[in-house]
Design a protein around this motif. Structure first.
Motif, PDB file in Angstrom:
ATOM      1  N   MET A 151      11.934  53.674 -58.461  1.00  0.00           N
ATOM      2  CA  MET A 151      13.073  54.325 -57.822  1.00  0.00           C
ATOM      3  C   MET A 151      13.164  55.818 -58.109  1.00  0.00           C
ATOM      4  O   MET A 151      14.117  56.470 -57.687  1.00  0.00           O
ATOM      5  CB  MET A 151      14.372  53.657 -58.281  1.00  0.00           C
ATOM      6  CG  MET A 151      14.496  52.217 -57.862  1.00  0.00           C
ATOM      7  SD  MET A 151      15.969  51.425 -58.543  1.00  0.00           S
ATOM      8  CE  MET A 151      17.263  52.287 -57.658  1.00  0.00           C
ATOM      9  N   ALA A 152      12.193  56.399 -58.829  1.00  0.00           N
ATOM     10  CA  ALA A 152      12.298  57.799 -59.242  1.00  0.00           C
ATOM     11  C   ALA A 152      10.975  58.532 -59.093  1.00  0.00           C
ATOM     12  O   ALA A 152       9.899  57.935 -59.180  1.00  0.00           O
ATOM     13  CB  ALA A 152      12.749  57.868 -60.699  1.00  0.00           C
ATOM     14  N   ALA A 153      11.088  59.841 -58.915  1.00  0.00           N
ATOM     15  CA  ALA A 153       9.918  60.715 -58.890  1.00  0.00           C
ATOM     16  C   ALA A 153      10.296  62.049 -59.515  1.00  0.00           C
ATOM     17  O   ALA A 153      11.400  62.547 -59.303  1.00  0.00           O
ATOM     18  CB  ALA A 153       9.431  60.922 -57.460  1.00  0.00           C
ATOM     19  N   ASP A 154       9.377  62.606 -60.291  1.00  0.00           N
ATOM     20  CA  ASP A 154       9.513  63.956 -60.807  1.00  0.00           C
ATOM     21  C   ASP A 154       8.697  64.831 -59.866  1.00  0.00           C
ATOM     22  O   ASP A 154       7.515  64.557 -59.613  1.00  0.00           O
ATOM     23  CB  ASP A 154       8.997  64.061 -62.238  1.00  0.00           C
ATOM     24  CG  ASP A 154       9.838  63.231 -63.201  1.00  0.00           C
ATOM     25  OD1 ASP A 154      11.037  63.010 -62.915  1.00  0.00           O
ATOM     26  OD2 ASP A 154       9.313  62.815 -64.243  1.00  0.00           O
ATOM     27  N   ILE A 155       9.346  65.862 -59.323  1.00  0.00           N
ATOM     28  CA  ILE A 155       8.744  66.634 -58.244  1.00  0.00           C
ATOM     29  C   ILE A 155       8.795  68.132 -58.516  1.00  0.00           C
ATOM     30  O   ILE A 155       9.580  68.606 -59.331  1.00  0.00           O
ATOM     31  CB  ILE A 155       9.437  66.334 -56.898  1.00  0.00           C
ATOM     32  CG1 ILE A 155      10.929  66.719 -56.944  1.00  0.00           C
ATOM     33  CG2 ILE A 155       9.277  64.867 -56.517  1.00  0.00           C
ATOM     34  CD1 ILE A 155      11.666  66.607 -55.603  1.00  0.00           C
TER      35      ILE A 155
ATOM     36  N   ASP B  39      16.030  60.464 -58.176  1.00  0.00           N
ATOM     37  CA  ASP B  39      15.988  59.006 -58.062  1.00  0.00           C
ATOM     38  C   ASP B  39      17.055  58.512 -57.115  1.00  0.00           C
ATOM     39  O   ASP B  39      18.025  59.212 -56.814  1.00  0.00           O
ATOM     40  CB  ASP B  39      16.017  58.311 -59.431  1.00  0.00           C
ATOM     41  CG  ASP B  39      17.352  58.326 -60.151  1.00  0.00           C
ATOM     42  OD1 ASP B  39      18.376  57.934 -59.559  1.00  0.00           O
ATOM     43  OD2 ASP B  39      17.371  58.713 -61.337  1.00  0.00           O
ATOM     44  N   VAL B  40      16.853  57.292 -56.622  1.00  0.00           N
ATOM     45  CA  VAL B  40      17.689  56.744 -55.563  1.00  0.00           C
ATOM     46  C   VAL B  40      18.702  55.718 -56.081  1.00  0.00           C
ATOM     47  O   VAL B  40      19.041  54.771 -55.383  1.00  0.00           O
ATOM     48  CB  VAL B  40      16.834  56.169 -54.403  1.00  0.00           C
ATOM     49  CG1 VAL B  40      16.110  57.293 -53.680  1.00  0.00           C
ATOM     50  CG2 VAL B  40      15.845  55.123 -54.893  1.00  0.00           C
ATOM     51  N   ARG B  41      19.199  55.951 -57.295  1.00  0.00           N
ATOM     52  CA  ARG B  41      20.292  55.103 -57.796  1.00  0.00           C
ATOM     53  C   ARG B  41      21.469  55.217 -56.838  1.00  0.00           C
ATOM     54  O   ARG B  41      21.580  56.192 -56.096  1.00  0.00           O
ATOM     55  CB  ARG B  41      20.701  55.505 -59.210  1.00  0.00           C
ATOM     56  CG  ARG B  41      21.374  56.854 -59.297  1.00  0.00           C
ATOM     57  CD  ARG B  41      21.740  57.272 -60.695  1.00  0.00           C
ATOM     58  NE  ARG B  41      20.548  57.657 -61.436  1.00  0.00           N
ATOM     59  CZ  ARG B  41      20.573  58.055 -62.703  1.00  0.00           C
ATOM     60  NH1 ARG B  41      21.706  58.145 -63.357  1.00  0.00           N
ATOM     61  NH2 ARG B  41      19.457  58.382 -63.322  1.00  0.00           N
ATOM     62  N   THR B  42      22.349  54.249 -56.866  1.00  0.00           N
ATOM     63  CA  THR B  42      23.447  54.249 -55.901  1.00  0.00           C
ATOM     64  C   THR B  42      24.528  55.283 -56.219  1.00  0.00           C
ATOM     65  O   THR B  42      25.135  55.828 -55.310  1.00  0.00           O
ATOM     66  CB  THR B  42      24.096  52.853 -55.803  1.00  0.00           C
ATOM     67  OG1 THR B  42      24.473  52.424 -57.108  1.00  0.00           O
ATOM     68  CG2 THR B  42      23.132  51.854 -55.197  1.00  0.00           C
ATOM     69  N   LYS B  43      24.756  55.565 -57.487  1.00  0.00           N
ATOM     70  CA  LYS B  43      25.801  56.529 -57.845  1.00  0.00           C
ATOM     71  C   LYS B  43      25.242  57.940 -57.946  1.00  0.00           C
ATOM     72  O   LYS B  43      24.108  58.144 -58.358  1.00  0.00           O
ATOM     73  CB  LYS B  43      26.440  56.154 -59.177  1.00  0.00           C
ATOM     74  CG  LYS B  43      27.246  54.887 -59.088  1.00  0.00           C
ATOM     75  CD  LYS B  43      28.107  54.712 -60.309  1.00  0.00           C
ATOM     76  CE  LYS B  43      28.916  53.453 -60.107  1.00  0.00           C
ATOM     77  NZ  LYS B  43      30.159  53.470 -60.789  1.00  0.00           N
ATOM     78  N   LYS B  44      26.069  58.902 -57.590  1.00  0.00           N
ATOM     79  CA  LYS B  44      25.682  60.307 -57.687  1.00  0.00           C
ATOM     80  C   LYS B  44      25.661  60.746 -59.152  1.00  0.00           C
ATOM     81  O   LYS B  44      26.558  60.422 -59.929  1.00  0.00           O
ATOM     82  CB  LYS B  44      26.692  61.162 -56.920  1.00  0.00           C
ATOM     83  CG  LYS B  44      26.425  62.650 -57.033  1.00  0.00           C
ATOM     84  CD  LYS B  44      27.483  63.453 -56.296  1.00  0.00           C
ATOM     85  CE  LYS B  44      27.258  64.939 -56.522  1.00  0.00           C
ATOM     86  NZ  LYS B  44      28.223  65.752 -55.774  1.00  0.00           N
ATOM     87  N   TYR B  45      24.607  61.481 -59.534  1.00  0.00           N
ATOM     88  CA  TYR B  45      24.517  62.079 -60.865  1.00  0.00           C
ATOM     89  C   TYR B  45      23.743  63.384 -60.743  1.00  0.00           C
ATOM     90  O   TYR B  45      22.694  63.425 -60.100  1.00  0.00           O
ATOM     91  CB  TYR B  45      23.816  61.138 -61.853  1.00  0.00           C
ATOM     92  CG  TYR B  45      23.699  61.717 -63.243  1.00  0.00           C
ATOM     93  CD1 TYR B  45      24.814  61.784 -64.076  1.00  0.00           C
ATOM     94  CD2 TYR B  45      22.494  62.213 -63.706  1.00  0.00           C
ATOM     95  CE1 TYR B  45      24.728  62.333 -65.356  1.00  0.00           C
ATOM     96  CE2 TYR B  45      22.387  62.750 -64.983  1.00  0.00           C
ATOM     97  CZ  TYR B  45      23.507  62.819 -65.800  1.00  0.00           C
ATOM     98  OH  TYR B  45      23.406  63.368 -67.052  1.00  0.00           O
TER      99      TYR B  45
ATOM    100  N   SER C 183      14.733  53.768 -67.611  1.00  0.00           N
ATOM    101  CA  SER C 183      14.335  54.771 -66.622  1.00  0.00           C
ATOM    102  C   SER C 183      14.175  54.169 -65.231  1.00  0.00           C
ATOM    103  O   SER C 183      13.609  53.090 -65.063  1.00  0.00           O
ATOM    104  CB  SER C 183      13.013  55.409 -67.051  1.00  0.00           C
ATOM    105  OG  SER C 183      12.519  56.238 -66.032  1.00  0.00           O
ATOM    106  N   TYR C 184      14.621  54.900 -64.246  1.00  0.00           N
ATOM    107  CA  TYR C 184      14.451  54.469 -62.864  1.00  0.00           C
ATOM    108  C   TYR C 184      12.984  54.516 -62.438  1.00  0.00           C
ATOM    109  O   TYR C 184      12.598  53.881 -61.459  1.00  0.00           O
ATOM    110  CB  TYR C 184      15.332  55.301 -61.932  1.00  0.00           C
ATOM    111  CG  TYR C 184      16.780  54.881 -62.017  1.00  0.00           C
ATOM    112  CD1 TYR C 184      17.307  53.937 -61.141  1.00  0.00           C
ATOM    113  CD2 TYR C 184      17.621  55.396 -62.993  1.00  0.00           C
ATOM    114  CE1 TYR C 184      18.627  53.523 -61.234  1.00  0.00           C
ATOM    115  CE2 TYR C 184      18.940  54.996 -63.099  1.00  0.00           C
ATOM    116  CZ  TYR C 184      19.438  54.059 -62.215  1.00  0.00           C
ATOM    117  OH  TYR C 184      20.739  53.644 -62.321  1.00  0.00           O
TER     118      TYR C 184
END
Length: 143
Positions: free
Chosen positions: A83-87, A123-129, A77-78
């Protein structure tokens, strides 16, 4: 070389602003004083907040490994890396919020709408998903 993830101590730095409308304490795991926050995450959340014009609330951001296991998070998990947030935004459906986030970052980052849970994972991973998860995740190209 720039530091992408910064470690904070929520006991002494909880009120430190990491963006105009976000403080360290909002990113804290329930079982740790230490908080890891990737520098792009609060920047992205601030852009979302500026666009919707009202509070963006975090239900989960940084998680320790034990916290992540307790909530059934993915092993990679990010959230584990700050690198991630549930909002969520009060009065806004997750798909509506996901569409706004998708429009702000059309070529990058991760946006997963959870309609049953009432949240959006960002999340701010580099690839789009992009995906919708209503108990089972289905990848989509946009919302």
């Amino acid at each position: 070389m720039s530091v992408e993830v910064i470690a904070y101590n929520s006991s002494t730095e909880g009120n430190v602003k990491v963006a105009n409308n976000f403080a360290v304490k909002e990113f804290k795991s329930s079982d740790s004083k230490i908080v890891f926050i990737h520098k792009l995450l609060p920047q992205g959340l601030q852009k979302i907040r500026d666009k919707v014009g009202k509070a963006v609330k975090l239900t989960n951001a940084y998680r320790t490994d034990s916290h992540n296991k307790r909530v059934g998070g993915a092993s990679n998990s990010y959230h584990l890396f700050g690198m991630a947030a549930d909002i969520y935004v009060e009065g806004m459906a997750p798909l509506q919020l996901a569409k706004i986030v998708d429009g702000l970052f059309p070529d990058k980052y991760c946006v997963i709408a959870y309609p049953k849970k009432g949240i959006v994972h960002f999340d701010v991973r580099t690839k789009k998903y992009r995906a919708i998860n209503d108990g089972k995740e289905k990848a989509v190209t946009s919302f």
